[in-house]
Design an enzyme around this catalytic site. Structure first.
Site, PDB file in Angstrom:
ATOM      1  N   ARG A 102       0.873  -1.178   0.000  1.00 51.53           N
ATOM      2  CA  ARG A 102       0.000   0.000   0.000  1.00 51.53           C
ATOM      3  C   ARG A 102       0.900   1.215   0.000  1.00 51.53           C
ATOM      4  NH1 ARG A 102      -5.229   1.490   3.526  1.00 51.53           N
ATOM      5  NH2 ARG A 102      -6.046   0.173   1.869  1.00 51.53           N
ATOM      6  N   HIS A 129      -7.435   0.903  -6.396  1.00 48.97           N
ATOM      7  CA  HIS A 129      -7.604   0.037  -5.223  1.00 48.97           C
ATOM      8  C   HIS A 129      -8.284  -1.259  -5.679  1.00 48.97           C
ATOM      9  CE1 HIS A 129      -7.723  -1.204  -1.194  1.00 48.97           C
ATOM     10  NE2 HIS A 129      -8.545  -0.323  -0.660  1.00 48.97           N
ATOM     11  N   GLN A 132     -10.085  -3.759  -3.111  1.00 54.47           N
ATOM     12  CA  GLN A 132     -11.369  -3.273  -2.615  1.00 54.47           C
ATOM     13  C   GLN A 132     -12.473  -3.548  -3.638  1.00 54.47           C
ATOM     14  OE1 GLN A 132     -12.247  -1.648   0.453  1.00 54.47           O
ATOM     15  NE2 GLN A 132     -14.244  -2.166  -0.365  1.00 54.47           N
ATOM     16  N   ASP A 219     -17.079   7.566  -1.235  1.00 54.20           N
ATOM     17  CA  ASP A 219     -15.787   7.478  -0.537  1.00 54.20           C
ATOM     18  C   ASP A 219     -15.467   8.882  -0.014  1.00 54.20           C
ATOM     19  OD1 ASP A 219     -13.263   6.686   0.337  1.00 54.20           O
ATOM     20  OD2 ASP A 219     -12.338   6.740  -1.644  1.00 54.20           O
ATOM     21  N   CYS A 259     -16.233   2.001   0.822  1.00 48.40           N
ATOM     22  CA  CYS A 259     -15.038   1.194   1.067  1.00 48.40           C
ATOM     23  C   CYS A 259     -14.562   1.295   2.510  1.00 48.40           C
ATOM     24  CB  CYS A 259     -13.931   1.622   0.110  1.00 48.40           C
ATOM     25  SG  CYS A 259     -13.542   3.385   0.180  1.00 48.40           S
ATOM     26  N   ARG A 287     -13.616  -8.364   1.796  1.00 50.81           N
ATOM     27  CA  ARG A 287     -12.196  -8.115   1.521  1.00 50.81           C
ATOM     28  C   ARG A 287     -11.388  -9.372   1.811  1.00 50.81           C
ATOM     29  NH1 ARG A 287     -10.048  -3.000   1.634  1.00 50.81           N
ATOM     30  NH2 ARG A 287      -8.204  -4.109   0.918  1.00 50.81           N
TER      31      ARG A 287
HETATM   32  N1  NVA Z   1      -9.761   6.999  -1.260  1.00 50.97           N
HETATM   33  C1  NVA Z   1      -9.394   6.515   0.040  1.00 50.97           C
HETATM   34  C2  NVA Z   1      -9.678   5.054   0.138  1.00 50.97           C
HETATM   35  C3  NVA Z   1      -9.347   4.424   1.453  1.00 50.97           C
HETATM   36  C4  NVA Z   1      -9.594   2.956   1.498  1.00 50.97           C
HETATM   37  C5  NVA Z   1      -7.924   6.811   0.292  1.00 50.97           C
HETATM   38  O1  NVA Z   1      -7.121   6.617  -0.622  1.00 50.97           O
HETATM   39  O2  NVA Z   1      -7.578   7.250   1.376  1.00 50.97           O
HETATM   40  N1   CP Z   2     -11.070   0.085   2.545  1.00 48.78           N
HETATM   41  C1   CP Z   2      -9.795  -0.039   2.960  1.00 48.78           C
HETATM   42  O1   CP Z   2      -8.872  -0.288   2.166  1.00 48.78           O
HETATM   43  O2   CP Z   2      -9.626   0.080   4.298  1.00 48.78           O
HETATM   44  P1   CP Z   2      -8.249   0.270   5.084  1.00 48.78           P
HETATM   45  O3   CP Z   2      -7.704   1.611   4.669  1.00 48.78           O
HETATM   46  O4   CP Z   2      -8.627   0.212   6.518  1.00 48.78           O
HETATM   47  O5   CP Z   2      -7.314  -0.834   4.688  1.00 48.78           O
END
Ligand code: NVA
Ligand code: CP
Length: 300
Positions: A102, A129, A132, A219, A259, A287
């Site tokens: 990540r 993502h 997800q 989101d 998400c 997930r």
């Molecule tokens: N768009 C959000 C998704 C988190 C799962 C982010 O990138 O922070």
């Molecule tokens: N939706 C998601 O990816 O959650 P986290 O940021 O908690 O991993």
């Protein structure tokens, strides 16, 4: 399938193959049927951003498959002190069977795949993502029976989630409508591809996008890494909220997905969130199942 870098790399058959296996693994887990398909395998999990779901579901998933997962925060490994990613991955490839990462730049994920010799899984970048959205597709199919012909409407920032939902939705035969401010649209190339390959619209008119939708998805207004833009984004996105009024133009049995983490009172009202909490937390649970399926496809 060698890696999961982005959904654009997968065929529709590969996506449905993952969803079918995920359904099977979910069934086995529910019924206490052991499924140690990855006995002895080791997954490294590199995080340069926070996570609850991704971290825990990958670690639990590997354990349930008979393997091990190692949490590697960039605060602890030399990557955070400037060791090049192409060196890091050549070392980790000698110890591990796969890496989930990540991070911010999609290029870093692509570089891991280029320089490493083991499968790489994208656990979120600024660009997309995929894990997800595999769980999202699984959840929609669970509730609606099939995906083809459904209308999926995403409300909010044209961010990583929007990009992956467009690709995943179009590939599985859904109509995708994005409601976002003109200056916060999804990736231009993804939108072009979507318009050429399926039923796709993008508009700043929320009600037009949500009209007749089978699934409303939203989101956060400011993603991880955009903390300094928070005040500006609060102004721009003020009306981009999934509330009762917006939901009333969707199909009467429309699902609401998120998400997570969610900011109630911003992109979704508490009322709508709680009314659809079963769907949203099934989505979060999925997930685990979807990622176990990805791990099996890559490592078995
Ligand atoms: N768009 C959000 C998704 C988190 C799962 C982010 O990138 O922070
Ligand atoms: N939706 C998601 O990816 O959650 P986290 O940021 O908690 O991993």
């Amino acid at each position: 399938m060698k890696h999961l870098l982005k959904l654009a790399d997968l065929s529709a058959e590969e996506i449905f193959g993952i969803l079918n296996l995920a359904d099977q693994l979910k069934y086995e887990r529910k019924n206490g049927i052991p499924h140690p398909h990855l006995a002895g395998k080791k997954l490294g999990m590199i995080f340069t951003k926070s996570s609850t779901r991704t971290r825990v579901s990958f670690e639990v998933g590997m354990t349930e498959l008979g393997g091990t997962a190692l949490f590697l925060s960039d605060r602890d490994i030399q990557l955070g002190r400037g060791e090049p990613i192409k060196d890091t991955v050549r070392v980790l490839s000698r110890y591990l069977d796969a890496i989930m990462i990540r991070t911010f730049a999609q290029q870093d994920v692509e570089d891991l795949a280029k320089y490493g010799s083991i499968p790489i899984i994208n656990g979120l970048t600024d660009y997309c993502h995929p894990c997800q959205v595999l769980a999202d597709l699984m959840t929609i199919r669970e509730y609606k029976g099939s995906l083809k012909g459904l209308k999926l409407c995403f409300v909010g920032d044209g961010n990583n989630m929007a990009n992956s939902l467009i690709v995943g939705g179009i590939k599985t035969g859904m109509e995708v409508a994005i409601a976002c401010p003109d200056t916060y649209r999804p990736d231009a190339e993804i939108m072009k591809w979507a318009a050429e390959n399926g039923k796709f619209t993008v508009t700043s008119d929320l009600k037009r996008a949500a009209e007749g939708a089978d699934v409303l998805y939203t989101d956060v207004w400011a993603s991880m890494g955009q903390e300094s833009e928070k005040a500006e984004r609060e102004k721009v996105f003020r009306n981009y909220c999934v509330d009762k009024e917006l939901l009333s133009v969707a199909k009467p049995d429309a699902m609401v997905l998120h998400c997570l983490p969610a900011h109630r009172g911003e992109e979704i009202t508490d009322e709508v969130f709680e009314a659809h909490a079963d769907e949203i937390f099934d989505e979060a649970e999925n997930r685990l199942h979807a990622q176990k399926a990805v791990l099996c496809k890559l490592l078995k």
